[in-house]
Motif scaffolding. Structure first.
Motif, PDB file in Angstrom:
ATOM      1  N   ASP A  70     -14.474  -6.266   5.948  1.00 29.05           N
ATOM      2  CA  ASP A  70     -13.337  -5.348   6.059  1.00 29.05           C
ATOM      3  C   ASP A  70     -12.558  -5.554   7.354  1.00 29.05           C
ATOM      4  O   ASP A  70     -11.862  -4.666   7.822  1.00 29.05           O
ATOM      5  CB  ASP A  70     -13.795  -3.892   5.950  1.00 29.05           C
ATOM      6  CG  ASP A  70     -14.840  -3.525   7.002  1.00 29.05           C
ATOM      7  OD1 ASP A  70     -15.266  -4.422   7.754  1.00 29.05           O
ATOM      8  OD2 ASP A  70     -15.229  -2.348   7.079  1.00 29.05           O
ATOM      9  N   ARG A  71     -12.679  -6.757   7.932  1.00 33.44           N
ATOM     10  CA  ARG A  71     -11.864  -7.188   9.074  1.00 33.44           C
ATOM     11  C   ARG A  71     -12.164  -6.408  10.352  1.00 33.44           C
ATOM     12  O   ARG A  71     -11.281  -6.157  11.166  1.00 33.44           O
ATOM     13  CB  ARG A  71     -10.369  -7.095   8.719  1.00 33.44           C
ATOM     14  CG  ARG A  71      -9.984  -8.022   7.594  1.00 33.44           C
ATOM     15  CD  ARG A  71      -8.651  -7.661   6.977  1.00 33.44           C
ATOM     16  NE  ARG A  71      -7.517  -7.920   7.850  1.00 33.44           N
ATOM     17  CZ  ARG A  71      -6.791  -9.031   7.846  1.00 33.44           C
ATOM     18  NH1 ARG A  71      -7.101 -10.011   7.027  1.00 33.44           N
ATOM     19  NH2 ARG A  71      -5.758  -9.168   8.642  1.00 33.44           N
ATOM     20  N   CYS A 231     -10.998  -2.848  14.848  1.00 29.97           N
ATOM     21  CA  CYS A 231     -10.459  -3.558  13.691  1.00 29.97           C
ATOM     22  C   CYS A 231      -9.140  -4.216  14.090  1.00 29.97           C
ATOM     23  O   CYS A 231      -8.670  -4.050  15.206  1.00 29.97           O
ATOM     24  CB  CYS A 231     -10.270  -2.600  12.511  1.00 29.97           C
ATOM     25  SG  CYS A 231     -11.831  -1.999  11.830  1.00 29.97           S
ATOM     26  N   ARG A 413      -7.032  -5.139   4.481  1.00 33.13           N
ATOM     27  CA  ARG A 413      -8.377  -4.591   4.402  1.00 33.13           C
ATOM     28  C   ARG A 413      -9.499  -5.614   4.450  1.00 33.13           C
ATOM     29  O   ARG A 413     -10.554  -5.320   4.962  1.00 33.13           O
ATOM     30  CB  ARG A 413      -8.509  -3.760   3.122  1.00 33.13           C
ATOM     31  CG  ARG A 413      -7.650  -2.505   3.147  1.00 33.13           C
ATOM     32  CD  ARG A 413      -7.820  -1.685   1.873  1.00 33.13           C
ATOM     33  NE  ARG A 413      -7.076  -0.434   1.958  1.00 33.13           N
ATOM     34  CZ  ARG A 413      -5.789  -0.328   1.688  1.00 33.13           C
ATOM     35  NH1 ARG A 413      -5.114  -1.380   1.286  1.00 33.13           N
ATOM     36  NH2 ARG A 413      -5.169   0.820   1.795  1.00 33.13           N
ATOM     37  N   ARG A 414      -9.307  -6.817   3.888  1.00 28.72           N
ATOM     38  CA  ARG A 414     -10.446  -7.711   3.755  1.00 28.72           C
ATOM     39  C   ARG A 414     -10.092  -9.128   4.140  1.00 28.72           C
ATOM     40  O   ARG A 414      -8.950  -9.562   4.031  1.00 28.72           O
ATOM     41  CB  ARG A 414     -10.992  -7.690   2.323  1.00 28.72           C
ATOM     42  CG  ARG A 414     -11.395  -6.293   1.837  1.00 28.72           C
ATOM     43  CD  ARG A 414     -12.079  -6.338   0.490  1.00 28.72           C
ATOM     44  NE  ARG A 414     -13.361  -7.022   0.547  1.00 28.72           N
ATOM     45  CZ  ARG A 414     -14.476  -6.456   0.985  1.00 28.72           C
ATOM     46  NH1 ARG A 414     -14.475  -5.212   1.406  1.00 28.72           N
ATOM     47  NH2 ARG A 414     -15.598  -7.123   0.987  1.00 28.72           N
TER      48      ARG A 414
END
Length: 419
Positions: A70-71, A231, A413-414
């Motif tokens: 999810d980064r 993130c 998101r990914r």
């Protein structure tokens, strides 16, 4: 890292892709155009420590990867990695200091001890100690006997804000290299030095404990800290037009030789770029004052007349200036940045690798028609091979080339859809 190799037939493709990104994250901690180098790091230290941690049998590390799908970073594994690197760095630093005291030049001493503490048995022993001490501290919520409990060492720009900004910048860089577009065009790390490794460990640990306390849970049942954290920074900031980037970064003397007269007029008093001219005058005055002071003190002229370091790009003011410039100056750049395209090389040989890797997001179809947006002419193929090249030159028809439209939207998101 964990015995998995990448390839088209690899059933662990997503895992292998994350292995590639872990290597990229380690390279990013070595510094680049956007971030300073982590002082305690070398790529050998980072990579060997990461491999040893990934192989370690501790239940604290089971299934963990440096980068989550999810980064985000996996905070426990990243903290352990930084702690191992810090301890290896101290081993080498002690040996270097001893040699320098004995008369060895600093550069020779650093070269002689670059691999200190990196023998497989040494790395594994350091990892054993760090895993036991670090995760015991995290699971109990106590201070623990680890080096990450302080604010920093060596003037690296400590503090949780600096640590979060720096680690976010590492993820920002990895995301930009994989997406082909920046998730936040206004991102910048303004500190001259990276935070100390001990400050980063403290930030990761404190953030984990705060998250656990806020959730009203404990990790005692599993014995493993939960994953946390920085993130990829993102915003709706628009990319700056290329002429404005050049205006902000080029010496104004060179800019006046190259730029459009309409843009140059904005550098004058009252223009939207007048702040750049004022900043240049301030730098020139500071350099002159430093030179005058040095001549009085008898310092070396070369050091005294070195120009001050340019300030970071002032994104908000420069973006505001872009709105004041006419279409003739910034229009094409704005259109291209709003709908970027990537140069796509495709092998036409039967056993070729097909489309190249490392582009940004996939667009709808290959697009020679994209040149209608004013893209540069496609390169002629095959090119002339470099003189003395060991590579076989391309033959006509072996490679096709075209413009591939790409999305400007980062993958929010990914990592999983990285081509």
């Amino acid at each position: 890292v964990g015995g998995v190799t990448a390839g088209e037939n690899n059933p662990h493709g997503a895992a292998a892709m994350l292995d590639d990104l872990e290597a990229l994250a380690c390279f990013t901690l070595m510094g680049n155009d956007y971030l300073p180098k982590l002082r305690e790091a070398s790529f050998e230290r980072l990579w060997r420590a990461l491999c040893a941690l990934r192989r370690h049998p501790s239940p604290y590390l089971a299934g963990r990867r440096l980068l989550r799908a999810d980064r985000c970073f996996d905070a426990p594994l990243l903290a352990a990695l930084l702690e191992v690197v810090l301890r290896i760095h101290r081993v080498a630093s002690t040996a270097i200091a001893t040699d320098v005291e004995a008369g060895v030049t600093p550069s020779a001493a650093r070269a002689a001890h670059a691999m200190d503490g990196l023998a497989p048995a040494e790395v594994e022993a350091t990892v054993d100690v760090v895993v036991e001490e670090l995760f015991a501290s995290w699971s109990m919520g106590g201070d623990g006997d680890v080096d990450g409990g302080g604010g920093g060492d060596g003037g690296g720009g400590g503090g949780s804000g600096s640590a979060a900004r720096y680690l976010g910048g590492v993820l920002w860089t990895v995301a930009m290299y994989t997406d082909g577009v920046a998730a936040d065009y206004s991102y910048r790390f303004t500190n001259l030095n990276a935070p100390a490794a001990s400050s980063l460990v403290a930030y990761l640990r404190n953030g984990h404990l705060a998250e656990t306390a806020a959730a009203g849970t404990t990790t005692a049942a599993s014995g493993a800290p939960s994953s946390l954290l920085p993130c990829v920074p993102s915003s709706s900031a628009a990319p700056l037009p290329a002429p404005l980037v050049c205006s902000a970064l080029l010496p104004l003397g060179e800019l006046r030789k190259l730029a459009d007269p309409v843009l140059l007029a904005e550098l004058e008093e009252g223009g939207s770029l007048a702040f750049l001219t004022a900043a240049e005058r301030e730098r020139a005055a500071a350099a002159a004052a430093a030179a005058a002071s040095a001549s009085v003190d008898g310092e070396e002229e070369e050091e005294a007349t070195a120009p001050p370091k340019l300030p970071p790009l002032d994104y908000p003011r420069t973006l505001k200036a872009a709105a004041a410039l006419p279409e003739a100056v910034v229009g094409r750049s704005l259109r291209l940045s709003a709908s970027p395209s990537w140069l796509d090389f495709t092998s036409t040989r039967a056993h070729g690798r097909g489309r190249g890797r490392g582009r940004g997001g996939r667009g709808g179809g290959r697009g020679k028609g994209a040149q209608a947006e004013g893209l540069p002419e496609l390169p002629a193929l095959p090119p002339e091979p470099p003189t003395g090249s060991r590579f076989r030159p391309l033959q006509a028809g072996e490679v096709s080339v075209g413009w591939l439209p790409a999305s400007r939207t980062p993958r929010a998101r990914r990592w999983a859809d990285v081509p």
